[in-house]
Design a protein around this motif. Structure first.
Motif, short mmCIF file in Angstrom:
data_model
loop_
_atom_site.label_atom_id
_atom_site.label_comp_id
_atom_site.label_asym_id
_atom_site.label_seq_id
_atom_site.Cartn_x
_atom_site.Cartn_y
_atom_site.Cartn_z
N ARG A 1 -0.45 139.61 19.18
CA ARG A 1 -0.27 140.73 18.15
C ARG A 1 -0.93 141.33 17.54
N PHE A 2 -2.37 140.98 17.99
CA PHE A 2 -3.14 142.33 17.25
C PHE A 2 -4.36 142.32 18.19
N GLY A 3 -4.67 141.60 19.19
CA GLY A 3 -5.51 142.29 20.05
C GLY A 3 -6.15 143.21 19.99
N LEU A 4 -7.42 142.15 19.00
CA LEU A 4 -8.48 142.40 18.51
C LEU A 4 -9.25 141.46 19.48
N ALA A 5 -10.71 143.24 19.30
CA ALA A 5 -12.24 142.56 20.29
C ALA A 5 -12.85 140.53 20.03
N ALA A 6 -13.38 140.48 20.77
CA ALA A 6 -13.67 138.81 20.45
C ALA A 6 -15.07 139.34 19.02
N ASP A 7 -15.77 140.16 19.33
CA ASP A 7 -16.55 139.96 18.14
C ASP A 7 -16.03 140.42 17.33
N VAL A 8 -15.03 141.23 16.80
CA VAL A 8 -14.76 141.79 15.36
C VAL A 8 -13.81 140.51 15.31
N VAL A 9 -13.36 139.61 15.79
CA VAL A 9 -12.86 138.25 14.85
C VAL A 9 -14.09 137.18 14.41
N ASP A 10 -14.90 137.69 15.48
CA ASP A 10 -15.98 136.26 15.26
C ASP A 10 -16.41 136.60 13.58
N ALA A 11 -16.38 138.40 13.15
CA ALA A 11 -17.21 138.68 12.23
C ALA A 11 -16.15 138.79 11.42
N VAL A 12 -15.29 139.01 11.64
CA VAL A 12 -14.02 138.60 10.68
C VAL A 12 -14.09 136.93 10.18
N ALA A 13 -14.26 135.86 11.48
CA ALA A 13 -13.92 134.69 10.48
C ALA A 13 -15.69 134.36 10.27
N GLY A 14 -16.46 135.00 9.85
CA GLY A 14 -17.48 134.24 9.46
C GLY A 14 -17.34 134.69 8.01
N PHE A 15 -16.41 136.24 7.81
CA PHE A 15 -16.60 136.75 6.84
C PHE A 15 -15.39 135.91 5.86
N VAL A 16 -14.09 135.70 6.64
CA VAL A 16 -13.71 134.80 5.43
C VAL A 16 -13.73 133.38 5.41
N SER A 17 -15.01 132.95 6.15
CA SER A 17 -15.10 131.05 5.99
C SER A 17 -16.51 131.03 5.12
#
Lengths: 469, 469
Positions: A227-243
């Motif tokens: 659905r979103f198809g984001l790159a793994a490093d982007v997702v890692d950044a997002v995940a780090g950010f939102v936690s």
């Protein structure tokens, strides 16, 4: 014999027995007192609004749950027209589904008569045609504070609703709690900085909003998925950010500083959130009671800046007990004036129901503080006189009006949750005294009749252990 | 540009500006305090009831004015069925038209969980689909007290609602007022004694009920006319009877004594009314504030004994501001238990509107007592700290959050109806003091910062002439 209709209330409503209602009212009184202390003015609006006024924004989930209102005559006309095959519009009136739309209508309507920033509180019932289920109500009390500016409203005001809500939850004493803060500009700016497009942002924000319920792993899977198809490093950044959840005030400032310099919108959001944090500190909110939580997004589209949610630290299962945020334009559907605002809301019926379910609120003693029993027909005038004296002195008093055995009258007081029984027998009348039995402490004392009200007030002002503790 | 919907409230509703709402709330708070002092417990019921529960009694005027409630889905299904030619019943839900029916349902439903006599107060909005006209509202606040017995309820309780209402109107101080008492048994017995049949009685009572509006001559004409055809001497007896209003307590007892010995029902009514009068005296209600008025009948069929109406002596044009009576069976449609009761009601929205129209209530000062202005950016932390201190001390405070000219901030306070402006300039901070301007008195004083809250409380506790007096 007349037919009997089973007495039951409408489904999905919260109706309380008297001593539960006393407990509810005690909470509502605390809320109201702090709303007023915080400089908010009372507003009450009718339960129904004109449908064309209420449903100006179309398509929202809430609007699908609206309750329409029709008089007997209106309903009959409507049905006649439908039966005749005529085109029939929506009924003219509908019950409000929140307090924000009526406030927006009110502010737009009375713009010239209000002083800005307009600070209002509103504690009223709202109505949603939800499918009935445990803890979801079709009628519930909402307690809102909002501050509305004319053209502009300093971000500093964003600290006022949480400061007021802090004072409320501190006094209500349901255990430790934390007000979680975030900022939608900061969120949007951050997403932009990691390459998430403006189109994707609302969708990603909606997923981020679920992180407290579903966890970081779920979020990572969702965002790298089809659905979103984001790159793994982007997702890692997002995940780090939102936690990110901060502890101390200093840590919050440090986290914010670490985010700066990548995106203009992000920096603007950081600056706003920093200002709100500084304001909270100056307003005396203890730093342990608020934090920056970069996962808070709030589902509602109209928030544009600061957003808040409040959790009871030891009861995360209750979800947010008090939420809100900043919006850029309150009443665009009713006026060309720009009316930015900020507010927070407690869903009091739902909260109270949850607290009851969790055993965190108990029935209160009766509002009635004193029972004046009647021992003997001849003593009626004396007993009534005593009750009147105590009422004039500000006490809440029930009189027994027909003589009965004293034990029975004590039992009545005990069952009703009345603390004091002020016994006035023939002996007492002769001696000018009253014998008081304190059912809460389980002791008794004698007072001169003229001193009784004062003695009771002193007793009532002292804390007592609740029976059963 | 987005389309603008004219912001207006539903017709026939009373919506107040903040300082009017403060005035309304001050009255409502007085009502609530005396309801609680009188030993009545809080009850709140949902705004809507199941239609089958609400409309058990058919044919009443009120039931014709009911508002039905339907969710979006319910409305759509309903219309589909109507269009298909199906038989469609009434919608499932309807807004309450008074507080008595919901109370009856509640008491019948929770009979086993309540202590009797059950004494409840209820201050909520009720809904009537009336044709909109001046002073007639489709939504209005009603304030009710009732005492419900299980199987029996001593007539002595009939004195409690008027004693409580007396305390309320005395404190509200809208000028002299009188609670008019009568008794339906006394009325029926009297009519029987002069040969008016039981069938004629309700019709004659209905005419008698209009005597305060239309006068004795009108009544005489009506009763000797075709419709009733009563003999002239009977009508004279009736006319003499219904024009009886007593002055002192002694006169009331004398009038009652003069009625006795002609009819059993009449004697029973006299005995009840005498008991209620004696109770009022023992409860300390001044004899000038109540009277026997043999014209009071109350239109509603369900009153069976004591009936009351209350008039402001200098404003008879307002009509009765607080009415009620005794009923033999509250909840016969919901339970086989016999639940006799007695109650009184204030139609607060209507009363408040009338008082506004008559200039008898004015806007109150703001709920906000203190404005803390901001003179200089650098003083923000100090100003916020002061506001927080004052709030903690129980004061209601608005803070200005962006520096502006002091004159502008005074003007804001003045316009908003805020009495005190607590100025904290650099000099004040240095000296540890606050300069307070009292906009109501038009003077100013200086206080040590630590003493300020106490000083303001002292000022607030003292009566001041309202500006403009």
């Amino acid at each position: 014999m007349a037919q009997i209709t089973t007495p039951r209330p409408a489904q999905g409503t919260l109706e309380l027995l008297p001593r539960q209602q006393v407990a509810f009212n005690r909470i509502a009184d605390v809320v109201r007192r702090h709303f007023e202390a915080g400089g908010f003015l009372p507003l009450e609006t009718p339960a129904f609004e004109r449908t064309d006024v209420l449903l100006t924004k179309s398509g929202g989930e809430t609007e699908k749950q609206v309750y329409f209102v029709q008089s007997t005559g209106g309903l009959a006309n409507d049905r006649e027209a439908v039966a005749a095959g005529d085109e029939v519009g929506l009924p003219d009136l509908a019950l409000r589904f929140d307090l924000t739309v009526p406030m927006a209508r009110f502010v737009a309507q009375h713009e010239g008569q209000l002083t800005f920033p307009f600070r209002r509180y509103q504690m009223q019932r709202v109505y949603r045609g939800e499918r009935p289920q445990r803890g979801r109500f079709r009628e519930f009390v909402q307690c809102d504070v909002d501050i509305i500016g004319k053209d502009t409203l300093s971000v500093r005001h964003d600290a006022e609703p949480p400061a007021t809500m802090h004072a409320i939850f501190r006094e209500l004493d349901f255990g430790p709690f934390t007000i979680h803060l975030n900022n939608r500009r900061l969120l949007r700016g951050f997403f932009r900085s990691v390459g998430i497009t403006d189109e994707q942002q609302p969708l990603v924000l909606r997923e981020v909003d679920k992180i407290d319920k579903r966890g970081v792993d779920w979020l990572r899977e969702e965002l790298t998925g089809e659905r979103f198809g984001l790159a793994a490093d982007v997702v890692d950044a997002v995940a780090g950010f939102v936690s990110t959840r901060t502890g101390s005030h200093a840590e919050a400032l440090e986290v914010l500083a670490g985010l700066e310099g990548r995106d203009e919108e992000l920096d603007a959001g950081v600056a706003e959130l920093r200002e709100v944090l500084e304001m909270l500190r100056h307003l005396g909110v203890p730093e342990g009671d608020y934090c920056v939580n970069l996962a808070i997004a709030r589902g509602l589209d109209y928030y544009t800046g600061t957003v808040y949610e409040t959790f009871l630290d030891e009861h995360p299962e209750l979800g947010s007990v008090c939420s809100g945020g900043r919006y850029e334009n309150l009443a665009g559907q009713y006026t060309r004036s720009s009316l930015p605002g900020v507010g927070m809301s407690i869903g009091l019926s739902r909260l109270f129901w949850q607290l009851m379910e969790n055993g965190m609120v108990a029935d209160e003693p009766s509002t009635v503080q004193v029972l004046v029993p009647l021992l003997d027909e001849a003593l009626l005038p004396e007993a009534l006189g005593l009750a009147a004296e105590l009422r004039t002195a500000g006490l809440r008093v029930e009189s027994v009006l027909e003589p009965a055995k004293l034990a029975k009258q004590f039992k009545h007081a005990d069952r009703a949750g009345i603390r004091f029984v002020a016994v006035l027998g023939a002996q007492e009348v002769e001696r000018g005294v009253v014998t008081v039995k304190d059912l809460q402490r389980g002791d008794q004392f004698e007072a001169e009749r003229g001193d009784l009200a004062q003695a009771l007030r002193v007793e009532l002002a002292q804390p007592v252990a609740v029976r059963g503790d």
